[in-house]
Design a protein around this motif. Structure first.
Motif, short mmCIF file in Angstrom:
data_model
loop_
_atom_site.label_atom_id
_atom_site.label_comp_id
_atom_site.label_asym_id
_atom_site.label_seq_id
_atom_site.Cartn_x
_atom_site.Cartn_y
_atom_site.Cartn_z
N LEU A 195 34.41 43.51 48.93
CA LEU A 195 33.02 43.30 48.49
C LEU A 195 32.87 41.99 47.71
N ASN A 196 33.84 41.69 46.86
CA ASN A 196 33.82 40.41 46.13
C ASN A 196 33.87 39.24 47.09
N SER A 197 34.71 39.33 48.09
CA SER A 197 34.82 38.26 49.09
C SER A 197 33.52 38.10 49.86
N LEU A 198 32.93 39.21 50.27
CA LEU A 198 31.68 39.15 51.03
C LEU A 198 30.56 38.55 50.18
N HIS A 199 30.48 38.94 48.93
CA HIS A 199 29.44 38.38 48.05
C HIS A 199 29.62 36.88 47.89
N LYS A 200 30.86 36.45 47.74
CA LYS A 200 31.14 35.02 47.61
C LYS A 200 30.75 34.29 48.89
N THR A 236 28.43 35.23 51.09
CA THR A 236 26.97 35.18 51.21
C THR A 236 26.36 34.19 50.21
N SER A 237 27.00 34.00 49.08
CA SER A 237 26.48 33.08 48.06
C SER A 237 26.76 31.62 48.39
N THR A 238 27.95 31.33 48.93
CA THR A 238 28.36 29.95 49.15
C THR A 238 28.26 29.50 50.61
N GLN A 239 28.11 30.47 51.52
CA GLN A 239 28.08 30.19 52.96
C GLN A 239 29.39 29.56 53.46
N ARG A 284 23.49 42.86 44.05
CA ARG A 284 23.66 41.96 45.18
C ARG A 284 23.02 40.59 44.94
N LYS A 285 22.02 40.51 44.07
CA LYS A 285 21.35 39.24 43.77
C LYS A 285 22.05 38.46 42.66
N SER A 286 23.04 39.04 42.02
CA SER A 286 23.67 38.42 40.85
C SER A 286 24.63 37.29 41.24
N SER A 287 25.04 36.54 40.23
CA SER A 287 26.01 35.47 40.45
C SER A 287 27.36 36.07 40.82
N ILE A 288 28.28 35.23 41.25
CA ILE A 288 29.59 35.72 41.68
C ILE A 288 30.32 36.41 40.52
N ALA A 289 30.32 35.81 39.35
CA ALA A 289 31.01 36.40 38.19
C ALA A 289 30.33 37.70 37.75
N SER A 290 29.01 37.71 37.73
CA SER A 290 28.28 38.92 37.34
C SER A 290 28.49 40.04 38.35
#
Length: 109
Positions: free
Chosen positions: A23-28, A30-33, A89-95
């Protein structure tokens, strides 16, 4: 048994750690493309559909034809990601990482 000790210490299972890392990888992604090869497979439902629904912010799950497709990173992790609260899901990577850990702690109680 070691499971009892793990529970007392509040340590996550290997399966849970694997899910959180995915999940952390996926969020990163989606955030950074980045990497683009995976990011290009991740689109929200609003992009995929003409009509507006409550699931517009969810990631569209890729079509799968068998169980092997359901085990792929993009399908499995996007499905779990869609179950997370929208605020997380809308939060920053660290949050996101901290919020995911706090969800785990709440579930253990």
């Amino acid at each position: 048994h070691i499971s009892d000790v793990r529970d007392v210490l509040g340590w996550p299972t290997v399966q849970r750690m694997y899910e959180e890392q995915s999940l952390n990888s996926l969020h990163k992604i989606t955030s950074t493309q980045v990497p683009e090869s995976i990011a290009s497979q991740l689109q929200t439902n609003s992009v995929m559909r003409a009509r507006s629904t409550r699931q517009d912010r969810n990631l569209a799950l890729p079509r799968v034809w068998n169980d092997a497709g359901k085990r792929r990173f993009v399908y499995r992790t996007a499905k779990a990601y869609n179950k997370l609260p929208g605020k997380l899901r809308k939060s920053s990577i660290a949050s996101f990482k901290r919020g995911l850990k706090s969800l785990r702690v709440k579930k253990q109680r």
